[in-house]
Design a protein around this motif. Structure first.
Motif, short mmCIF file in Angstrom:
data_model
loop_
_atom_site.label_atom_id
_atom_site.label_comp_id
_atom_site.label_asym_id
_atom_site.label_seq_id
_atom_site.Cartn_x
_atom_site.Cartn_y
_atom_site.Cartn_z
N VAL A 124 -0.55 -1.08 -10.64
CA VAL A 124 -1.04 -0.20 -9.58
C VAL A 124 -2.48 0.17 -9.60
CG1 VAL A 124 1.31 1.14 -8.95
CG2 VAL A 124 -0.32 1.89 -10.62
N ARG A 126 -6.92 4.47 -0.75
CA ARG A 126 -5.45 4.20 -0.63
C ARG A 126 -5.03 3.65 -1.89
NH1 ARG A 126 -4.38 5.42 4.22
NH2 ARG A 126 -2.67 6.20 2.97
N ARG A 127 -3.69 3.85 -2.32
CA ARG A 127 -3.27 3.22 -3.72
C ARG A 127 -2.23 2.07 -3.21
NH1 ARG A 127 1.82 3.93 -6.27
NH2 ARG A 127 1.97 4.44 -8.47
N TYR A 128 -2.63 0.91 -4.00
CA TYR A 128 -1.83 -0.30 -4.04
C TYR A 128 -1.17 -0.73 -5.20
CZ TYR A 128 -5.21 -0.83 0.02
OH TYR A 128 -5.75 -0.86 1.12
N GLN A 129 -0.01 -1.43 -4.87
CA GLN A 129 0.94 -1.66 -5.75
C GLN A 129 1.02 -3.37 -5.93
OE1 GLN A 129 5.07 -0.58 -5.76
NE2 GLN A 129 5.50 -1.27 -7.66
N ASP A 182 0.72 -1.14 -0.22
CA ASP A 182 -0.04 0.00 -0.05
C ASP A 182 0.97 1.29 -0.04
OD1 ASP A 182 0.65 0.63 2.52
OD2 ASP A 182 -1.11 -0.26 3.41
N ASP A 183 0.34 2.56 -0.10
CA ASP A 183 0.98 3.72 -0.25
C ASP A 183 1.57 4.09 1.25
OD1 ASP A 183 -1.25 4.38 0.93
OD2 ASP A 183 -2.01 5.59 -0.61
N SER A 187 -5.62 2.47 -7.52
CA SER A 187 -6.10 3.42 -6.24
C SER A 187 -7.57 2.87 -5.94
CB SER A 187 -5.97 4.88 -6.63
OG SER A 187 -4.66 4.92 -6.71
#
Length: 257
Positions: A116, A100-103, A74-75, A118
């Motif tokens: 990625v 939240r932004r996830y990769q 997560d970011d 969001s």
């Protein structure tokens, strides 16, 4: 040109596993890696499925890829490790968070693939009901989902349903290009499926990002009669097919009237 089956893997919606197999004529003549990843805003098992495309003539449509290293970040820098529970299917239990932004990072055969996503804010339906319309002089029932679209925000939606306990199936994707800030009545229907009075229907309304919408919109718009349709846009670039979606989801139940 050879045609390949694009097996979308085991998609998980609110912890309910379903096999979503989508046949798309691909331009590629050699097997390609397929990565399908979804993270929802529910405390549940999140899944990433890894496979390779196979020819239509193949006896098994799912060519699983094992022994991959799969991690979601997560970011804030928190890492969620995924464990392979069945061949090609990787699992981790946590709750995603809206905003939240996830990769997603996948390491397989000496290569690294990343995507990625969001997670959008949730948009919730305030009512759900049964409607009837006339199609070719025959009555067809559908599910109507009504909600207030947020003003000034680009929103993308994906709908799935399950009828009488059948595996969930995607019905459609939509956006608010022409309905931004409006009160929306969304018809959830499948021309291949006939709803009958008394049917029990589960509806999943997913708020997705633009990349996920673009992927499913390409699948939705694909013309099976086209000899060489374009591949759906991949979140992983040219190295692998597939998508990664961090999605806010809500589930609704209705009995068809």
């Amino acid at each position: 040109m050879s045609c390949y089956r694009y097996f979308m893997g085991l998609l998980v919606v609110f912890g309910t596993a379903c096999e979503d197999v989508i046949d798309v004529d691909l331009k590629d003549v050699t097997p390609q890696l397929v990565i399908i990843g979804e993270v929802s805003n529910r405390l549940e098992d999140q899944y990433v499925t890894i496979s390779r495309t196979v020819a239509f003539s193949a006896a098994d449509p799912f060519d699983a890829v094992s022994d991959a290293e799969v991690t979601v970040f997560d970011d804030r820098g928190k890492a969620f490790e995924f464990v392979e529970n069945t061949p090609g299917r990787y699992q981790s239990r946590f709750r995603g968070e809206v905003g939240r932004r996830y990769q997603l990072q996948v390491r397989v055969d000496g290569q690294t693939f990343e995507a990625v996503s969001s997670m959008p804010e949730s948009v919730l339906a305030d009512s759900i009901g049964t409607g009837i319309r006339n199609v070719f002089n025959e009555e067809q029932k559908f599910i109507s989902v009504k909600y207030q679209d947020p003003i000034g925000v680009s929103n993308y939606y994906r709908y799935l349903w399950s009828i009488n306990g059948a595996p969930p199936k995607m019905v459609r994707v939509s956006n608010d290009k022409f309905t931004d800030g409006k009160y929306v009545s969304e018809d959830v229907t499948d021309f291949e499926t006939e709803l009958d009075t008394g049917d029990s229907v589960s509806i999943w309304m997913q708020c997705i990002d633009k990349a996920t919408f673009d992927f499913w919109n390409a699948v939705q718009a694909n013309n099976p009669g086209n000899a060489a349709p374009a591949n759906p846009p991949s979140a992983f670039g040219n190295g692998a097919l597939g998508y990664f979606s961090a999605q806010a989801v809500a589930e609704y139940f209705i009995t068809v009237q």
